[in-house]
Design a protein around this motif. Structure first.
Motif, mmCIF file in Angstrom:
data_model
loop_
_atom_site.group_PDB
_atom_site.id
_atom_site.type_symbol
_atom_site.label_atom_id
_atom_site.label_comp_id
_atom_site.label_asym_id
_atom_site.label_seq_id
_atom_site.Cartn_x
_atom_site.Cartn_y
_atom_site.Cartn_z
ATOM 1 N N ALA A 124 19.148 2.682 -25.800
ATOM 2 C CA ALA A 124 20.106 3.066 -26.843
ATOM 3 C C ALA A 124 19.737 2.479 -28.192
ATOM 4 O O ALA A 124 20.042 3.069 -29.238
ATOM 5 C CB ALA A 124 21.510 2.620 -26.439
ATOM 6 N N ALA A 125 19.052 1.332 -28.193
ATOM 7 C CA ALA A 125 18.688 0.666 -29.442
ATOM 8 C C ALA A 125 17.417 1.223 -30.075
ATOM 9 O O ALA A 125 17.165 0.995 -31.262
ATOM 10 C CB ALA A 125 18.528 -0.833 -29.196
ATOM 11 N N LYS A 126 16.622 1.958 -29.327
ATOM 12 C CA LYS A 126 15.338 2.446 -29.856
ATOM 13 C C LYS A 126 15.457 3.239 -31.155
ATOM 14 O O LYS A 126 14.685 3.013 -32.083
ATOM 15 C CB LYS A 126 14.579 3.239 -28.792
ATOM 16 N N PRO A 127 16.412 4.164 -31.280
ATOM 17 C CA PRO A 127 16.496 4.921 -32.539
ATOM 18 C C PRO A 127 16.920 4.081 -33.747
ATOM 19 O O PRO A 127 16.864 4.561 -34.875
ATOM 20 C CB PRO A 127 17.553 5.995 -32.236
ATOM 21 N N LEU A 128 17.325 2.857 -33.516
ATOM 22 C CA LEU A 128 17.765 1.997 -34.619
ATOM 23 C C LEU A 128 16.607 1.201 -35.212
ATOM 24 O O LEU A 128 16.805 0.394 -36.112
ATOM 25 C CB LEU A 128 18.868 1.058 -34.127
ATOM 26 N N ARG A 129 15.395 1.453 -34.751
ATOM 27 C CA ARG A 129 14.207 0.739 -35.244
ATOM 28 C C ARG A 129 13.762 1.192 -36.629
ATOM 29 O O ARG A 129 12.877 0.592 -37.218
ATOM 30 C CB ARG A 129 13.037 0.934 -34.285
ATOM 31 N N ALA A 130 14.348 2.279 -37.117
ATOM 32 C CA ALA A 130 13.992 2.802 -38.448
ATOM 33 C C ALA A 130 15.223 3.492 -39.023
ATOM 34 O O ALA A 130 16.044 4.031 -38.278
ATOM 35 C CB ALA A 130 12.834 3.785 -38.345
ATOM 36 N N LEU B 274 19.486 9.013 -25.118
ATOM 37 C CA LEU B 274 18.347 8.337 -24.485
ATOM 38 C C LEU B 274 18.821 7.452 -23.339
ATOM 39 O O LEU B 274 18.218 7.426 -22.263
ATOM 40 C CB LEU B 274 17.583 7.494 -25.506
ATOM 41 N N ALA B 275 19.902 6.712 -23.564
ATOM 42 C CA ALA B 275 20.421 5.791 -22.546
ATOM 43 C C ALA B 275 20.867 6.534 -21.292
ATOM 44 O O ALA B 275 20.750 6.002 -20.180
ATOM 45 C CB ALA B 275 21.572 4.976 -23.130
ATOM 46 N N SER B 276 21.347 7.747 -21.471
ATOM 47 C CA SER B 276 21.820 8.515 -20.313
ATOM 48 C C SER B 276 20.688 8.974 -19.410
ATOM 49 O O SER B 276 20.943 9.464 -18.308
ATOM 50 C CB SER B 276 22.642 9.716 -20.781
ATOM 51 N N VAL C 11 18.464 14.796 -24.146
ATOM 52 C CA VAL C 11 17.865 14.757 -25.484
ATOM 53 C C VAL C 11 17.674 16.178 -26.000
ATOM 54 O O VAL C 11 17.949 16.458 -27.176
ATOM 55 C CB VAL C 11 16.538 13.959 -25.468
ATOM 56 N N ARG C 12 17.240 17.085 -25.141
ATOM 57 C CA ARG C 12 17.085 18.498 -25.543
ATOM 58 C C ARG C 12 18.430 19.057 -26.022
ATOM 59 O O ARG C 12 18.497 19.728 -27.036
ATOM 60 C CB ARG C 12 16.544 19.342 -24.387
ATOM 61 N N GLU C 13 19.481 18.740 -25.290
ATOM 62 C CA GLU C 13 20.812 19.234 -25.670
ATOM 63 C C GLU C 13 21.262 18.600 -26.987
ATOM 64 O O GLU C 13 21.785 19.285 -27.861
ATOM 65 C CB GLU C 13 21.823 18.919 -24.564
ATOM 66 N N PHE C 14 21.052 17.293 -27.133
ATOM 67 C CA PHE C 14 21.457 16.615 -28.359
ATOM 68 C C PHE C 14 20.797 17.254 -29.582
ATOM 69 O O PHE C 14 21.436 17.462 -30.610
ATOM 70 C CB PHE C 14 21.110 15.125 -28.293
ATOM 71 N N LEU C 15 19.507 17.572 -29.475
ATOM 72 C CA LEU C 15 18.763 18.151 -30.600
ATOM 73 C C LEU C 15 18.889 19.675 -30.666
ATOM 74 O O LEU C 15 18.333 20.300 -31.558
ATOM 75 C CB LEU C 15 17.284 17.758 -30.517
ATOM 76 N N GLN C 16 19.610 20.244 -29.716
ATOM 77 C CA GLN C 16 19.825 21.692 -29.650
ATOM 78 C C GLN C 16 18.504 22.461 -29.631
ATOM 79 O O GLN C 16 18.296 23.420 -30.383
ATOM 80 C CB GLN C 16 20.719 22.161 -30.799
ATOM 81 N N LEU C 17 17.600 22.006 -28.744
ATOM 82 C CA LEU C 17 16.315 22.687 -28.616
ATOM 83 C C LEU C 17 16.494 24.042 -27.941
ATOM 84 O O LEU C 17 17.272 24.187 -27.004
ATOM 85 C CB LEU C 17 15.331 21.846 -27.807
#
Length: 179
Positions: free
Chosen positions: A75-81, A62-64, A137-143
């Motif tokens: 970068a901190a957004k996914p750490l909300r849960a 996300l940060a990239s 993000v697409r690459e990270f999740l291997q969409l």
């Protein structure tokens, strides 16, 4: 919890703490939610579940995608849960069911899942944003090429210090207006 109570009391929960449902429990809830309307039983979705360090890796992706001055925040957004369930729309092409109807099936599934989570005492919020379409993000999740990320269902234990505001009921009219 009765269905009517669940419908009237479920709210998106911004603040979510540990723990989150186990993988086994969440898979069971997704199976139950899969009873949502789905014309042709196409199941045009898939899930990628992120916990622990996987959330940090998503944060880096996300940060990239954002300007330097907001990278730390992104970068901190996914750490909300403690658990992020990536909602991936995977439309089926060899079918008579139009894509919009398949997308509606995914939305119905997520709504049912949120109600089931609420019924079990978990909190959730469906988060989206411009980054859902980013190449990183697409690459990270291997969409796959035909798939679209519809956001993440953030899941965890509701923070009791942050209760959601009660909703006002919508108004309904029994008149049909002509254009």
């Amino acid at each position: 919890m009765e269905l009517t109570e669940a419908l009237l009391t479920r709210r998106s929960r911004q603040y979510l703490l540990e723990p989150a449902p186990s993988g086994e429990e969440l898979i069971d809830l997704i199976r139950q939610a899969s009873s949502a309307p789905d014309h042709g039983l196409l199941r045009p979705w898939r899930w990628v579940l992120l916990r622990g360090a996987q959330r940090d890796a998503l944060g880096a992706a996300l940060a990239s995608t954002v300007p330097e001055d907001v990278r730390d925040r992104a970068a901190a957004k996914p750490l909300r849960a403690p658990l992020l369930a990536s909602i991936i729309f995977a439309p089926r092409t060899a079918t008579k069911v139009p894509e919009w109807e398949q997308l509606a099936a995914v939305s119905a599934l997520v709504t049912c899942l949120e109600l089931l989570l609420h019924d079990r005492g978990w909190g959730s919020i469906w988060r989206t944003g411009e980054t859902v379409a980013s190449p990183a993000v697409r690459e990270f999740l291997q969409l796959r090429e035909n798939e679209r990320l519809l956001g993440w269902l953030y899941i965890g234990t509701p923070d009791p210090r942050n209760s959601p505001v009660p909703r006002k009921h919508c108004s309904i009219t029994d008149r049909v207006s002509s254009v």
